[in-house]
Design a protein around this motif. Sequence first.
Motif, PDB file in Angstrom:
ATOM      1  N   HIS A  43      35.176  48.120  32.085  1.00  0.00           N
ATOM      2  CA  HIS A  43      36.311  47.968  31.166  1.00  0.00           C
ATOM      3  C   HIS A  43      36.495  49.249  30.345  1.00  0.00           C
ATOM      4  O   HIS A  43      37.607  49.807  30.268  1.00  0.00           O
ATOM      5  CB  HIS A  43      36.024  46.767  30.264  1.00  0.00           C
ATOM      6  CG  HIS A  43      37.092  46.462  29.259  1.00  0.00           C
ATOM      7  ND1 HIS A  43      37.116  45.300  28.552  1.00  0.00           N
ATOM      8  CD2 HIS A  43      38.161  47.178  28.812  1.00  0.00           C
ATOM      9  CE1 HIS A  43      38.158  45.291  27.730  1.00  0.00           C
ATOM     10  NE2 HIS A  43      38.800  46.432  27.863  1.00  0.00           N
ATOM     11  N   SER A  46      37.623  52.409  32.312  1.00  0.00           N
ATOM     12  CA  SER A  46      38.947  52.385  32.929  1.00  0.00           C
ATOM     13  C   SER A  46      40.057  52.835  31.990  1.00  0.00           C
ATOM     14  O   SER A  46      41.195  53.022  32.417  1.00  0.00           O
ATOM     15  CB  SER A  46      39.264  50.988  33.478  1.00  0.00           C
ATOM     16  OG  SER A  46      39.283  50.022  32.450  1.00  0.00           O
ATOM     17  N   GLN A  99      40.058  42.522  23.471  1.00  0.00           N
ATOM     18  CA  GLN A  99      39.933  42.260  24.902  1.00  0.00           C
ATOM     19  C   GLN A  99      38.506  41.876  25.280  1.00  0.00           C
ATOM     20  O   GLN A  99      38.295  40.964  26.089  1.00  0.00           O
ATOM     21  CB  GLN A  99      40.376  43.484  25.695  1.00  0.00           C
ATOM     22  CG  GLN A  99      41.871  43.754  25.639  1.00  0.00           C
ATOM     23  CD  GLN A  99      42.264  45.016  26.391  1.00  0.00           C
ATOM     24  OE1 GLN A  99      41.436  45.906  26.602  1.00  0.00           O
ATOM     25  NE2 GLN A  99      43.519  45.102  26.785  1.00  0.00           N
ATOM     26  N   LYS A 126      40.482  39.900  43.002  1.00  0.00           N
ATOM     27  CA  LYS A 126      41.497  39.154  42.267  1.00  0.00           C
ATOM     28  C   LYS A 126      40.899  38.488  41.036  1.00  0.00           C
ATOM     29  O   LYS A 126      41.494  38.520  39.942  1.00  0.00           O
ATOM     30  CB  LYS A 126      42.124  38.102  43.182  1.00  0.00           C
ATOM     31  CG  LYS A 126      43.219  37.279  42.515  1.00  0.00           C
ATOM     32  CD  LYS A 126      43.821  36.278  43.500  1.00  0.00           C
ATOM     33  CE  LYS A 126      44.895  35.430  42.830  1.00  0.00           C
ATOM     34  NZ  LYS A 126      45.492  34.453  43.780  1.00  0.00           N
ATOM     35  N   GLN A 129      40.248  40.865  38.183  1.00  0.00           N
ATOM     36  CA  GLN A 129      41.460  41.237  37.463  1.00  0.00           C
ATOM     37  C   GLN A 129      41.976  40.106  36.573  1.00  0.00           C
ATOM     38  O   GLN A 129      42.859  40.331  35.747  1.00  0.00           O
ATOM     39  CB  GLN A 129      42.544  41.690  38.437  1.00  0.00           C
ATOM     40  CG  GLN A 129      42.242  43.040  39.052  1.00  0.00           C
ATOM     41  CD  GLN A 129      43.422  43.626  39.790  1.00  0.00           C
ATOM     42  OE1 GLN A 129      44.425  44.007  39.196  1.00  0.00           O
ATOM     43  NE2 GLN A 129      43.311  43.699  41.108  1.00  0.00           N
ATOM     44  N   LYS A 132      40.226  39.743  31.067  1.00  0.00           N
ATOM     45  CA  LYS A 132      41.011  40.569  30.150  1.00  0.00           C
ATOM     46  C   LYS A 132      40.461  41.996  30.102  1.00  0.00           C
ATOM     47  O   LYS A 132      39.267  42.217  29.931  1.00  0.00           O
ATOM     48  CB  LYS A 132      40.959  39.967  28.744  1.00  0.00           C
ATOM     49  CG  LYS A 132      41.985  40.550  27.785  1.00  0.00           C
ATOM     50  CD  LYS A 132      43.366  40.055  28.104  1.00  0.00           C
ATOM     51  CE  LYS A 132      44.373  40.460  27.031  1.00  0.00           C
ATOM     52  NZ  LYS A 132      45.725  39.951  27.358  1.00  0.00           N
ATOM     53  N   GLY A 135      41.691  45.931  35.091  1.00  0.00           N
ATOM     54  CA  GLY A 135      42.772  46.123  36.045  1.00  0.00           C
ATOM     55  C   GLY A 135      42.222  46.729  37.324  1.00  0.00           C
ATOM     56  O   GLY A 135      41.006  46.744  37.547  1.00  0.00           O
ATOM     57  N   PRO A 136      43.097  47.270  38.172  1.00  0.00           N
ATOM     58  CA  PRO A 136      42.629  47.866  39.429  1.00  0.00           C
ATOM     59  C   PRO A 136      41.574  48.952  39.238  1.00  0.00           C
ATOM     60  O   PRO A 136      40.608  49.024  40.004  1.00  0.00           O
ATOM     61  CB  PRO A 136      43.913  48.421  40.053  1.00  0.00           C
ATOM     62  CG  PRO A 136      44.999  47.556  39.501  1.00  0.00           C
ATOM     63  CD  PRO A 136      44.571  47.233  38.098  1.00  0.00           C
TER      64      PRO A 136
END
Length: 210
Positions: A43, A46, A99, A126, A129, A132, A135-136
């Motif tokens: 997290h 990213s 988050q 999936k 993702q 929270k 993302g990718p």
Amino acid sequence: MSDKNKSVARALLDQQGTTFAAEAGIKLRDTPGPLYQLLVLAHLLSARISSDIAVAAARALFDAGMRDPRRMAEATWQQRVDALGEGGYRRYDERTSSQLGEAAELVNREYGGDLRRLREAGDVKKLLQGVKGIGPAGVNIFLREVQGVWPEFAPYFDSKALDGAERVGLPKSARSLEGLVAGKDLPRLAAALVRVALHADAAREVRAAA
């Protein structure tokens, strides 16, 4: 596979082959605590912030006791902000604190605090993702590092790692890269390739050593 490519791979492991998890003090195993800590690190990494700051922020969170989803969820928003700030993660600290709290609650609620249950539940990419803040890019970071203990994802070299391979003259193919190192070293090679993708000086030093 050419001797030159193997020499480059050895130089990558020697010079840049510390995984980001290890740098953050995570002793990665297929157990709930380390897997959750890796998720937190993915997290933080990213975001559009330097990897050094993201790693320092992860260490600060863990040092403050937020090493599992229960403790992360129980911490106050301000305690998370303070730990992120101690690690230098100030640009996104307030949003990230929220988050992290929401993500910890989801991991507790949906998976009983154990990401091995997420692994067993179906489409891992999936489901990750659905957490929270992941993302990718976060999925790629998590799977690059976890492939050593979740071998069904190996070899995992995302576009950033493959950019690093191209920069040091290695084939831009996950299967070709897999043949250059022992299976246990795939996470280290992936991390090294990301570092040379991000830092031209590191790439030059690897090429010179090889």
